[in-house]
Design a protein around this motif. Structure first.
Motif, mmCIF file in Angstrom:
data_model
loop_
_atom_site.group_PDB
_atom_site.id
_atom_site.type_symbol
_atom_site.label_atom_id
_atom_site.label_comp_id
_atom_site.label_asym_id
_atom_site.label_seq_id
_atom_site.Cartn_x
_atom_site.Cartn_y
_atom_site.Cartn_z
ATOM 1 N N ALA A 244 -23.066 22.220 17.189
ATOM 2 C CA ALA A 244 -24.363 21.549 17.131
ATOM 3 C C ALA A 244 -24.624 20.977 15.737
ATOM 4 O O ALA A 244 -25.130 19.855 15.593
ATOM 5 N N GLU A 245 -24.246 21.726 14.713
ATOM 6 C CA GLU A 245 -24.434 21.275 13.333
ATOM 7 C C GLU A 245 -23.579 20.038 13.046
ATOM 8 O O GLU A 245 -24.053 19.048 12.473
ATOM 9 N N LEU A 246 -22.305 20.087 13.451
ATOM 10 C CA LEU A 246 -21.407 18.952 13.239
ATOM 11 C C LEU A 246 -21.890 17.721 13.997
ATOM 12 O O LEU A 246 -21.916 16.607 13.462
ATOM 13 N N PHE A 247 -22.276 17.917 15.251
ATOM 14 C CA PHE A 247 -22.694 16.803 16.100
ATOM 15 C C PHE A 247 -23.936 16.122 15.515
ATOM 16 O O PHE A 247 -24.001 14.895 15.434
ATOM 17 N N ALA A 248 -24.915 16.915 15.091
ATOM 18 C CA ALA A 248 -26.136 16.360 14.518
ATOM 19 C C ALA A 248 -25.853 15.631 13.205
ATOM 20 O O ALA A 248 -26.451 14.586 12.915
ATOM 21 N N ALA A 249 -24.923 16.171 12.405
ATOM 22 C CA ALA A 249 -24.583 15.527 11.142
ATOM 23 C C ALA A 249 -23.909 14.174 11.373
ATOM 24 O O ALA A 249 -24.141 13.215 10.635
ATOM 25 N N GLU A 250 -23.069 14.083 12.405
ATOM 26 C CA GLU A 250 -22.327 12.848 12.688
ATOM 27 C C GLU A 250 -23.185 11.811 13.420
ATOM 28 O O GLU A 250 -23.103 10.608 13.143
ATOM 29 N N LEU A 251 -24.004 12.249 14.387
ATOM 30 C CA LEU A 251 -24.702 11.322 15.278
ATOM 31 C C LEU A 251 -26.224 11.365 15.154
ATOM 32 O O LEU A 251 -26.926 10.645 15.870
ATOM 33 N N GLY A 252 -26.734 12.225 14.285
ATOM 34 C CA GLY A 252 -28.154 12.221 14.006
ATOM 35 C C GLY A 252 -29.027 12.918 15.026
ATOM 36 O O GLY A 252 -30.257 12.837 14.940
ATOM 37 N N GLN A 253 -28.437 13.624 15.966
ATOM 38 C CA GLN A 253 -29.204 14.337 16.986
ATOM 39 C C GLN A 253 -28.308 15.385 17.630
ATOM 40 O O GLN A 253 -27.082 15.261 17.605
ATOM 41 N N PRO A 254 -28.897 16.434 18.209
ATOM 42 C CA PRO A 254 -28.093 17.479 18.846
ATOM 43 C C PRO A 254 -27.474 16.985 20.156
ATOM 44 O O PRO A 254 -27.939 15.991 20.737
ATOM 45 N N PRO A 255 -26.444 17.668 20.648
ATOM 46 C CA PRO A 255 -25.772 17.236 21.886
ATOM 47 C C PRO A 255 -26.721 17.096 23.078
ATOM 48 O O PRO A 255 -26.569 16.166 23.872
ATOM 49 N N HIS A 256 -27.691 18.019 23.196
ATOM 50 C CA HIS A 256 -28.559 17.983 24.371
ATOM 51 C C HIS A 256 -29.384 16.696 24.407
ATOM 52 O O HIS A 256 -29.535 16.076 25.471
#
Length: 276
Positions: A206-218
């Motif tokens: 979740a941390e990596l995803f938010a850092a890369e795409l600006g929002q959590p996976p959900h």
């Protein structure tokens, strides 16, 4: 162009009667019930199917093929094929295209020789654009349809080629999860399931995803679902409840709540605006 609903469908349409220059013979998007059958038939051009939901079994040239969500199935000219028995409720796109006409416009595209059965890649987006052109009154309709057919054949050709090489740096786990959510947004993914797919702890993913795409996976998943919902509300007559369940929401109420959060409107209002 003629656009109509064949008998026996739950929702959707069949379109034909196009000017020959586009290369498109017929196309459509259909939601079909369990008792629906497609009898043995063949076409003078390629027919491309994309399974969106449900599982179907097809016979083509004497061989059996099981289509799961996200599967491409393409049958060459003159090859008899049919739906092998009842398959339960399912949803698919289809288009019969003269690849020779499109190939003359774009001679570098790869053209297959036999039945194709594989992951669909970018075809979902290409089919969605084709459906918009068929079901919406746009200016420059003939040009839009031809470009949509070209995009579809481009996506088809790319599905036959080696995997694309990403040009922007992105963590491999984030890229894998993003691709999964882009292509299988109808599944009810949880963060632990996604993390298990890429071998990371849920919190770290979740941390990596938010850092890369600006929002959590959900939230990313819900945005993909709502993008698709807007297309279906504008181009199809499938019920809101059926649409919600097909996109992975637990109920129409859950769908409506998320839809309002992300768009500021309601599914009913978007569909009503189509008729104005």
């Amino acid at each position: 162009m003629s656009l109509y609903r064949p008998d026996g469908l739950r929702a959707g349409f069949h379109a034909d009667g196009f000017a020959p220059g586009s290369g498109l013979l017929h196309a459509g998007e259909q939601w079909v019930p369990e008792q629906f059958l497609i009898e043995p038939h063949e076409h003078p051009v390629w027919e491309i199917y994309l399974q969106q939901h449900g599982t179907t079994h097809w016979i083509a040239d004497g061989e059996s093929y099981a289509l799961h969500p996200g599967h491409l199935f393409a049958v060459p000219p003159g090859v008899r094929h049919h739906l092998a028995g009842r398959s339960g409720n399912h949803h698919f796109y289809f288009a019969a295209v003269d690849l020779g006409i499109v190939g003359r416009r774009h001679p570098g595209l790869a053209m297959p020789s036999g039945v194709v059965h594989r992951e669909a890649g970018e075809l979902t987006y290409a089919f969605a654009q084709l459906v918009r052109e068929l079901t919406t009154r746009y200016e420059y309709a003939d040009t839009g349809l031809t470009l949509a057919v070209d995009h579809l054949v481009l996506a088809f050709s790319r599905s036959l080629a080696p995997a694309a090489v990403p040009q922007l740096p992105m963590h491999p786990a984030v890229r894998a999860v993003k691709r999964l959510l882009d292509q299988e947004f109808h599944e009810r993914w949880t963060l632990p399931e996604l993390a298990d797919r890429v071998g990371l702890a849920p919190a770290y993913l979740a941390e990596l995803f938010a850092a890369e795409l600006g929002q959590p996976p959900h939230r990313y998943l819900n945005e993909r679902r709502i993008d698709r919902a807007r297309q279906l509300l504008e181009s199809s007559d499938v019920t809101v409840t059926a649409l919600a369940l097909s996109l992975g929401f637990s109920s129409s109420q859950h769908f409506a709540r998320v839809f309002r959060q992300l768009t500021g409107s309601t599914p009913t209002a978007v569909r009503s605006s189509r008729a104005r």
